[in-house]
Design a protein around this motif. Sequence first.
Motif, PDB file in Angstrom:
ATOM      1  N   SER A 113       0.833  -1.198   0.000  1.00 28.11           N
ATOM      2  CA  SER A 113       0.000   0.000   0.000  1.00 28.11           C
ATOM      3  C   SER A 113       0.871   1.251   0.000  1.00 28.11           C
ATOM      4  O   SER A 113       1.754   1.401   0.827  1.00 28.11           O
ATOM      5  CB  SER A 113      -0.908  -0.008   1.237  1.00 28.11           C
ATOM      6  OG  SER A 113      -1.689   1.156   1.303  1.00 28.11           O
ATOM      7  N   THR A 114       0.605   2.163  -0.933  1.00 32.49           N
ATOM      8  CA  THR A 114       1.361   3.411  -1.038  1.00 32.49           C
ATOM      9  C   THR A 114       0.393   4.591  -1.061  1.00 32.49           C
ATOM     10  O   THR A 114      -0.823   4.417  -1.154  1.00 32.49           O
ATOM     11  CB  THR A 114       2.202   3.443  -2.326  1.00 32.49           C
ATOM     12  OG1 THR A 114       1.320   3.471  -3.459  1.00 32.49           O
ATOM     13  CG2 THR A 114       3.126   2.242  -2.421  1.00 32.49           C
ATOM     14  N   VAL A 115       0.952   5.792  -0.978  1.00 34.03           N
ATOM     15  CA  VAL A 115       0.123   6.999  -1.072  1.00 34.03           C
ATOM     16  C   VAL A 115      -0.655   6.997  -2.387  1.00 34.03           C
ATOM     17  O   VAL A 115      -1.810   7.402  -2.447  1.00 34.03           O
ATOM     18  CB  VAL A 115       1.006   8.262  -0.954  1.00 34.03           C
ATOM     19  CG1 VAL A 115       0.223   9.516  -1.311  1.00 34.03           C
ATOM     20  CG2 VAL A 115       1.584   8.373   0.444  1.00 34.03           C
ATOM     21  N   GLY A 116      -0.025   6.512  -3.446  1.00 33.49           N
ATOM     22  CA  GLY A 116      -0.692   6.469  -4.742  1.00 33.49           C
ATOM     23  C   GLY A 116      -1.828   5.479  -4.809  1.00 33.49           C
ATOM     24  O   GLY A 116      -2.884   5.766  -5.393  1.00 33.49           O
ATOM     25  N   SER A 144       1.149  -2.116 -13.140  1.00 36.40           N
ATOM     26  CA  SER A 144       0.812  -2.333 -11.732  1.00 36.40           C
ATOM     27  C   SER A 144       1.821  -3.253 -11.069  1.00 36.40           C
ATOM     28  O   SER A 144       2.056  -4.373 -11.538  1.00 36.40           O
ATOM     29  CB  SER A 144      -0.581  -2.940 -11.601  1.00 36.40           C
ATOM     30  OG  SER A 144      -0.842  -3.316 -10.261  1.00 36.40           O
ATOM     31  N   PHE A 145       2.404  -2.796  -9.958  1.00 33.88           N
ATOM     32  CA  PHE A 145       3.359  -3.648  -9.227  1.00 33.88           C
ATOM     33  C   PHE A 145       2.656  -4.711  -8.405  1.00 33.88           C
ATOM     34  O   PHE A 145       3.300  -5.529  -7.775  1.00 33.88           O
ATOM     35  CB  PHE A 145       4.289  -2.814  -8.346  1.00 33.88           C
ATOM     36  CG  PHE A 145       3.601  -1.869  -7.411  1.00 33.88           C
ATOM     37  CD1 PHE A 145       2.985  -2.315  -6.264  1.00 33.88           C
ATOM     38  CD2 PHE A 145       3.592  -0.506  -7.686  1.00 33.88           C
ATOM     39  CE1 PHE A 145       2.362  -1.446  -5.396  1.00 33.88           C
ATOM     40  CE2 PHE A 145       2.972   0.379  -6.815  1.00 33.88           C
ATOM     41  CZ  PHE A 145       2.358  -0.082  -5.672  1.00 33.88           C
ATOM     42  N   ASN A 146       1.314  -4.700  -8.414  1.00 35.04           N
ATOM     43  CA  ASN A 146       0.572  -5.735  -7.694  1.00 35.04           C
ATOM     44  C   ASN A 146       0.032  -6.831  -8.608  1.00 35.04           C
ATOM     45  O   ASN A 146      -0.689  -7.721  -8.171  1.00 35.04           O
ATOM     46  CB  ASN A 146      -0.597  -5.097  -6.923  1.00 35.04           C
ATOM     47  CG  ASN A 146      -0.127  -4.348  -5.688  1.00 35.04           C
ATOM     48  OD1 ASN A 146       0.833  -4.746  -5.046  1.00 35.04           O
ATOM     49  ND2 ASN A 146      -0.788  -3.260  -5.363  1.00 35.04           N
ATOM     50  N   GLY A 183       7.038  -7.250  -6.434  1.00 30.52           N
ATOM     51  CA  GLY A 183       6.332  -5.988  -6.289  1.00 30.52           C
ATOM     52  C   GLY A 183       6.442  -5.324  -4.937  1.00 30.52           C
ATOM     53  O   GLY A 183       5.718  -4.363  -4.667  1.00 30.52           O
ATOM     54  N   THR A 184       7.352  -5.781  -4.080  1.00 28.73           N
ATOM     55  CA  THR A 184       7.496  -5.145  -2.766  1.00 28.73           C
ATOM     56  C   THR A 184       8.626  -4.122  -2.731  1.00 28.73           C
ATOM     57  O   THR A 184       8.707  -3.311  -1.808  1.00 28.73           O
ATOM     58  CB  THR A 184       7.769  -6.196  -1.675  1.00 28.73           C
ATOM     59  OG1 THR A 184       9.019  -6.852  -1.951  1.00 28.73           O
ATOM     60  CG2 THR A 184       6.642  -7.217  -1.609  1.00 28.73           C
ATOM     61  N   ARG A 369       5.497   6.622  -1.661  1.00 26.73           N
ATOM     62  CA  ARG A 369       5.695   6.560  -0.201  1.00 26.73           C
ATOM     63  C   ARG A 369       4.781   5.487   0.395  1.00 26.73           C
ATOM     64  O   ARG A 369       3.567   5.517   0.205  1.00 26.73           O
ATOM     65  CB  ARG A 369       5.361   7.933   0.390  1.00 26.73           C
ATOM     66  CG  ARG A 369       5.302   8.006   1.907  1.00 26.73           C
ATOM     67  CD  ARG A 369       6.636   8.331   2.528  1.00 26.73           C
ATOM     68  NE  ARG A 369       6.442   8.576   3.967  1.00 26.73           N
ATOM     69  CZ  ARG A 369       6.403   9.764   4.530  1.00 26.73           C
ATOM     70  NH1 ARG A 369       6.548  10.848   3.775  1.00 26.73           N
ATOM     71  NH2 ARG A 369       6.233   9.891   5.822  1.00 26.73           N
ATOM     72  N   PRO A 370       5.319   4.516   1.133  1.00 24.79           N
ATOM     73  CA  PRO A 370       4.470   3.492   1.768  1.00 24.79           C
ATOM     74  C   PRO A 370       3.466   4.140   2.713  1.00 24.79           C
ATOM     75  O   PRO A 370       3.825   4.998   3.525  1.00 24.79           O
ATOM     76  CB  PRO A 370       5.479   2.621   2.528  1.00 24.79           C
ATOM     77  CG  PRO A 370       6.781   2.826   1.811  1.00 24.79           C
ATOM     78  CD  PRO A 370       6.753   4.249   1.353  1.00 24.79           C
TER      79      PRO A 370
END
Length: 798
Positions: A113-116, A144-146, A183-184, A369-370
């Motif tokens: 989870s990030t600010v984005g 998407s990194f997820n 993706g981490t 930013r996480p």
Amino acid sequence: MSTATDPQELALHPADSHDLIRVLGARENNLKDVHVELPKRRLTVFTGVSGSGKSSLVFATIAAESQRMINETYSAFVQGFMPTMARPEVDVLDGLTTAIIVDQERLGGNPRSTVGTVTDANAMLRILFSRLGQPHIGSPQAFSFNVASISGAGAVQFERGGRTIKERRDFTVVGGQCPRCEGTGRTSDFDLTQLYDDSKSLNEGALLIPNYTGDSWYGTIFRKSGFHDPDKPIRKYTKRELNDLLYKEQTRIKVEGVNVWYEGLIPRIQKSMLAKDRDALQPHIRAFVDRAIAFATCPECDGTRLSETARSSRIRGTNIADACAMQISDLAEWVRGLDEPSVAPLLAKLLYTLDAFVEIGLGYLSLERPSGTLSGGEAQRTKLIRHIGSALTDVTYVFDEPTIGLHPHDVQRMNDLLLRLRDKGNTVLVVEHEPETIAIADHVVDLGPGAGAAGGTVCFEGTVDGLRGSGTVTGRHLGDRTAPKETVRTPTGRLEIRGATRHNLKDVDVDIPLGVLCVVTGVAGSGKSSLVHGSVPASEGVVSIDQSAIKGSRRSNPATYTGLLDPIRKAFAKANGVKPALFSANSEGACPACNGAGVIYTELGFMETVSTTCEECEGKRFQAAVLEYRLGGPDNSKDISEVLAMSVTEALAFFGAGEARTPAAHAVLDRLSDVGLGYLGLGQPLTTLSGGERQRLKLATRMGEKGGVYVLDEPTTGLHLADVEQLLGLLDRLVDAGKSVIVVEHHQAVMAHADWIIDLGPGAGHDGGRIVFEGTPADLVAARSTLTGQHLAEYVGR
């Protein structure tokens, strides 16, 4: 005061519900039959000392009932999957509208989870790059990194000519996830010696992982999986056996007649431990993770989380990783420069979202930013982003101290947003201590007069001018101004910082004076915390106290965290001639039904865990036999559950005299009172504490240490105006006792009270990171050369 009199009479003759929210007979927590009438489509601010009942009225009564009633509009089938919400303790609640809660709960600590991702800005960027990026690499999920890239085959079914046709087709999913770190953005290297003792077999207890040892269920699965010999030492495993132990993919097996999933140790640990917020882990599991796993930035994606293919597609030379790494204010300017009619609506929506970040003082963040690293104030303002441009009207917005963590320069921006929400036809309810925000209220409800049992009543209801002349604690302190000191302390030494470059600091050289009260100021994101926490050495003698989550489980409370429970248990044991362990809810005295938790937790898989009060002990956490033992004189004896239900102030009186006198407990309680936590319950779960309360709890705990330098991060967070005076007195006592106190702070009373000020700026993010002033508060006010100086001058009336 409220015009409400008899609740039954008012219930029979309700006021115009189009204009008022009426609360009659509220009794949640410490509220004492509270009656209030709140004007709709107006800004109402709730004031009062910490623990006076503000949150009980606003969140636990008004907002909770609104959410409960919304849940009841769903079908019985859907409600069956939702947590059951009890109706608040209140006689009448009418005129409610849909409540949108914007609180300080930290955003999820999920490492993905990030600010984005939490604001949809990342989703809009992915669409933008899928449309304009060159070379074109696919749909938005390709960025998407997820989403991982996978290939395979599957069955499809379709109709043709009235017949059902089944075919097996190949498929490819193109995702943007870096294959190395999944993706981490970081890799994890396992120290295998911490996972198992290779000289032993599984049956001999080779596994060293928490919850996998002995006869635990996970340990049983590995011992009886059939993939390895449970009697053979691990060092003698074949290559295949070791791979099955460590890396085998999920496989269905049967153990003791039960169908279960078997999975290698490393992927299982990654999912059960590493995929969770580190601070949310139980202490013993967190300790295992710290010693068994070394984390590093992923060398393949350089921490961007994205695959090489995703990073190869660019818009005007910028890839999506570059865009997410930009300071949001810079990203907004980059988007503003894109003139592409084919995606004009998308650009307009994305730019609106990014500009909203800048408007509420978060332009210094980046989308990468996480989210778990945001402070409570930053998290609350980030949640506000989705509501700024909302087309909804006539809803109730509920805010919990929205000015926390804001420099006085940014408080005005927040006030403007609150007024804008009101002017769109919404009802805005704000719990707040900040005088500048109280001043813009259309209506004020002041609760008190004290905290805990001494609070819970409405002391004043009306206008801000009326509050000033009301004589209540808030009214008396609303106009408080702390003048700069005429004489300041002389430093006894200095702490040299040279070439500081942490985060946005620009090769900073500064001397922090010792033996005085030094306050570090500047707008949010200017580099204050980077300078203090990143450059002041965490050596022996330095007591550094921030607002991070307190380590501990949901069983933890102020009594256990501070060590207060130890002398209390011993006092009970001595008075009754039994063992101290009986008076621990985590040991022999625990209620067997709930294991001393006081509540029964029910896991609902993908939904929130539901907790219900234990019927056996009625939430008291202890066996009935333990509650027979009492401490104190015949007129004032208490059992252990009653003691834990006391506030700090009540416990001070109880353990300070008579048969319950316990000097060791009294010393800890004195420190808790000194930091303004007299209202706090001894047995209150730590998870319910605000960031400011957590920090002051840490301060009270560590005041007994032999530290020479105290470093505090915004200790006034959540403090009432009257309590700030008490905090200043505490800081003075620390300095007068020979300590050096360094405080990162926005509160102007603390700035004015300082011996020395170091001001960073001039702006936030890359616009900050410089020392813009060093000197006394009087010199800062006289110069007015910085934003801090200008606002401090206004505060002191110069």
